[in-house]
Design an enzyme around this catalytic site. Structure first.
Site, PDB file in Angstrom:
ATOM      1  N   HIS A 138     -11.302 -45.571  16.268  1.00  0.00           N
ATOM      2  CA  HIS A 138     -10.796 -45.196  17.589  1.00  0.00           C
ATOM      3  C   HIS A 138     -11.960 -44.889  18.540  1.00  0.00           C
ATOM      4  O   HIS A 138     -12.896 -44.188  18.174  1.00  0.00           O
ATOM      5  CB  HIS A 138      -9.895 -43.961  17.442  1.00  0.00           C
ATOM      6  CG  HIS A 138      -9.342 -43.471  18.738  1.00  0.00           C
ATOM      7  ND1 HIS A 138      -8.393 -44.182  19.447  1.00  0.00           N
ATOM      8  CD2 HIS A 138      -9.608 -42.359  19.466  1.00  0.00           C
ATOM      9  CE1 HIS A 138      -8.091 -43.505  20.546  1.00  0.00           C
ATOM     10  NE2 HIS A 138      -8.819 -42.401  20.583  1.00  0.00           N
ATOM     11  N   SER A 178      -5.227 -41.530  10.824  1.00  0.00           N
ATOM     12  CA  SER A 178      -6.565 -40.950  10.829  1.00  0.00           C
ATOM     13  C   SER A 178      -7.108 -40.850  12.259  1.00  0.00           C
ATOM     14  O   SER A 178      -7.165 -41.857  12.976  1.00  0.00           O
ATOM     15  CB  SER A 178      -7.509 -41.824   9.995  1.00  0.00           C
ATOM     16  OG  SER A 178      -8.851 -41.462  10.261  1.00  0.00           O
ATOM     17  N   ASP A 180     -10.001 -40.755  13.256  1.00  0.00           N
ATOM     18  CA  ASP A 180     -11.178 -41.618  13.416  1.00  0.00           C
ATOM     19  C   ASP A 180     -10.815 -43.096  13.496  1.00  0.00           C
ATOM     20  O   ASP A 180     -11.636 -43.909  13.913  1.00  0.00           O
ATOM     21  CB  ASP A 180     -12.145 -41.432  12.233  1.00  0.00           C
ATOM     22  CG  ASP A 180     -12.850 -40.093  12.285  1.00  0.00           C
ATOM     23  OD1 ASP A 180     -12.769 -39.413  13.335  1.00  0.00           O
ATOM     24  OD2 ASP A 180     -13.483 -39.718  11.278  1.00  0.00           O
ATOM     25  N   GLU A 181      -9.622 -43.446  13.035  1.00  0.00           N
ATOM     26  CA  GLU A 181      -9.287 -44.871  12.967  1.00  0.00           C
ATOM     27  C   GLU A 181      -8.257 -45.249  14.035  1.00  0.00           C
ATOM     28  O   GLU A 181      -8.625 -45.453  15.174  1.00  0.00           O
ATOM     29  CB  GLU A 181      -8.857 -45.220  11.542  1.00  0.00           C
ATOM     30  CG  GLU A 181     -10.032 -44.956  10.563  1.00  0.00           C
ATOM     31  CD  GLU A 181      -9.750 -45.333   9.135  1.00  0.00           C
ATOM     32  OE1 GLU A 181      -9.368 -46.473   8.892  1.00  0.00           O
ATOM     33  OE2 GLU A 181      -9.928 -44.460   8.249  1.00  0.00           O
ATOM     34  N   MET A 182      -6.985 -45.256  13.728  1.00  0.00           N
ATOM     35  CA  MET A 182      -6.020 -45.667  14.753  1.00  0.00           C
ATOM     36  C   MET A 182      -5.462 -44.470  15.526  1.00  0.00           C
ATOM     37  O   MET A 182      -4.817 -44.643  16.559  1.00  0.00           O
ATOM     38  CB  MET A 182      -4.915 -46.506  14.105  1.00  0.00           C
ATOM     39  CG  MET A 182      -5.480 -47.832  13.568  1.00  0.00           C
ATOM     40  SD  MET A 182      -4.426 -48.674  12.371  1.00  0.00           S
ATOM     41  CE  MET A 182      -3.221 -49.440  13.432  1.00  0.00           C
TER      42      MET A 182
END
Lengths: 381, 106
Positions: A138, A178, A180-182
């Site tokens: 992200h 997450s 940090d991710e999506m």
């Protein structure tokens, strides 16, 4: 994907992600436990008491007898492709579920930014990875590890590089939520999907008696991911008896892979992994599996053994993408990496000749197929 | 001696559950425990034999029966005595497919 039909089985016709049919229920071979021909020849140590009440007693050395050496034909038997995809009984395959799962997998609206989908990091264009050393999350955040391929995850025993998730359904929801991710809160995602009118009948068809929930979302994505199977490679043709399918150099590489280099101790079976965890001596600070099993010294810096199917398309290599080429991967294993207490007992300098190294790489290249392009789905609006 | 060891193990093969005599041997050949489940009495011992071709690292976090054998190389045989009544899941940290249950009765 080739397979033998099973006309009596309602779930036998399974469309893989590449549009090929993979048929019939999987007949998993099980290794039968054999009697232990053990002769105690001497006590070598008294181990200390483990943690609480179980008492770890003396360790003895036993004679296992002469090591069996397999001929090339016996080795090849270990690499035969399975005839069908294993789907868990709690989430069986249906075409409606797989079709919905494919749409969700490629839908960027599953991320809070509506800019990332599962396929952003696990793209069919890059062997179902992303071709980068480490993933990008992200807000273009550089993640700590390489995006693993989803090829052949239907056969996975445990998920993520550090094994923190138990099944593909759990894995499907992990990166979505997450930060940090999506970075997508699951409640917000379900509200967003419910507002897309064309998704409703698709969920209803895939899950007739259930509502649109995180559970059904994960079940659909996992079902689709299980259909992503490596296609027949030159290696498979050779395993099936076509001696012209791979070069003589690659055949010698296969022998080195299974004997001197002992790659097959971990890269085992048709998918070239047994999902084992090892510290392979990469100079990385990442403790990997050790975060979850801190009392087990061999799990420090240990990561899950990846399969090797479609390996040419999946570079750079290792959990941190730190090695660019297959030639360098072989060099790493030949040197044995960083010697530290956590390093796997299987990792040590091998002493390969330059010819053997070339042969290993030639063999590894035979594991890659001419992957059929994956058609993008038309997404619900 | 070898014949006796084979007989002892063979006589226990196929018994996946139920009360068993002490010193039951568990094989790890082929990255598989020879029994999925065994039942023993509190204070009885299982012998974990690494008769495989690769190292194993079996452990349990079952309450009252925690243990960790560390890296067990091929050709090593280690005894574990279970003293906590209940159920212990024994797994190999290296090979997560290797799982078995030890039921400990009073």
């Amino acid at each position: 994907m080739a397979g033998s039909n099973s006309p009596d089985d309602d779930e036998s016709n399974i469309e893989t992600a590449q549009g090929k049919s993979m048929l019939g229920p999987l007949s998993r071979s099980t290794l039968s436990g054999s009697a232990v021909a053990a002769v105690i020849v001497g006590m070598i140590s008294f181990a200390s008491i483990g943690f609480a009440e179980a008492i770890v007693g003396k360790t003895r050395r036993i004679d296992l007898g002469p090591k069996a050496t397999l001929g090339i034909d016996a080795m090849k038997l270990e690499y035969r492709r399975p005839e069908s995809i294993p789907f868990p009984s709690e989430n069986p395959y249906t075409p409606e579920k797989a079709s919905l799962g494919k749409m969700l997998y490629f839908d960027t609206r599953l991320s809070v930014s509506s800019a990332q989908s599962c396929a952003s990091c696990h793209s069919p264009g890059f062997g179902w990875g992303d071709g980068l050393a480490v993933g990008v999350g992200h807000g273009m955040l550089r993640l700590g590890r390489r995006s693993p391929t989803i090829v052949n995850t239907a056969w996975g025993a445990i998920f993520m590089w550090d094994g923190r998730l138990a099944n593909l359904e759990e894995q499907a929801l992990g990166p979505i939520q997450s930060p940090d991710e999506m970075n997508m809160p699951i409640e917000q995602l379900m509200e967003r999907l419910a507002s897309i009118s064309e998704y409703k009948p698709l969920f209803a068809a895939a899950f007739p008696n259930e509502r649109m929930t995180a559970t059904t979302l994960a079940a659909a994505i996992a079902t689709y991911e299980r259909t992503v199977v490596s296609e027949r490679a030159p290696f498979d043709a050779w395993i099936d008896g076509n001696e012209q399918a791979i070069s003589e150099e690659a055949k010698r590489g296969f022998a080195v892979f299974n004997t001197k280099a002992q790659c097959s101790s971990c890269h085992e079976g048709w998918n070239l992994t047994n999902d084992s965890f090892h510290d392979i001596g990469l100079p990385s600070e990442d403790v990997g599996r050790g975060r979850f099993l801190p009392d087990i010294s061999k799990m420090r810096h240990a990561f899950k053994t990846p399969g090797l199917r479609e390996i040419v398309r999946r570079g750079p290599y290792m959990h941190d993408g730190s090695i660019a080429t297959l030639e360098q991967v072989v060099e790493h294993y030949d040197r044995g990496g960083v010697d530290r207490p956590s390093r796997s007992d299987l990792i040590k300098p091998i002493g390969l000749t330059s010819q053997e190294k070339s042969e290993l790489v030639a063999f590894l290249k035979t594991l890659t197929s001419n992957f059929t392009p994956t058609a993008m789905p038309v997404l619900p609006r | 001696m070898r014949k006796l060891a084979i007989l002892a193990v063979a006589s226990l093969a196929g018994l996946s559950a139920g009360a068993l005599a002490a010193n039951l041997t568990i094989s790890q050949k082929g990255r598989v425990f020879s029994s999925e489940s065994v039942t023993i009495r509190k204070g009885e011992t299982l012998t974990f034999v690494n008769d495989d071709t690769v190292p194993h690292n079996i452990h349990s976090t079952g309450k009252g029966n925690e243990f960790n054998l560390g890296s067990q190389l091929p050709g090593a045989s280690t005894d574990v005595t279970f003293n906590g009544v209940g159920e212990a899941q024994v797994v190999c940290a290296i090979h997560p497919r290797m799982k078995m249950t030890v039921k400990i009765t009073d």
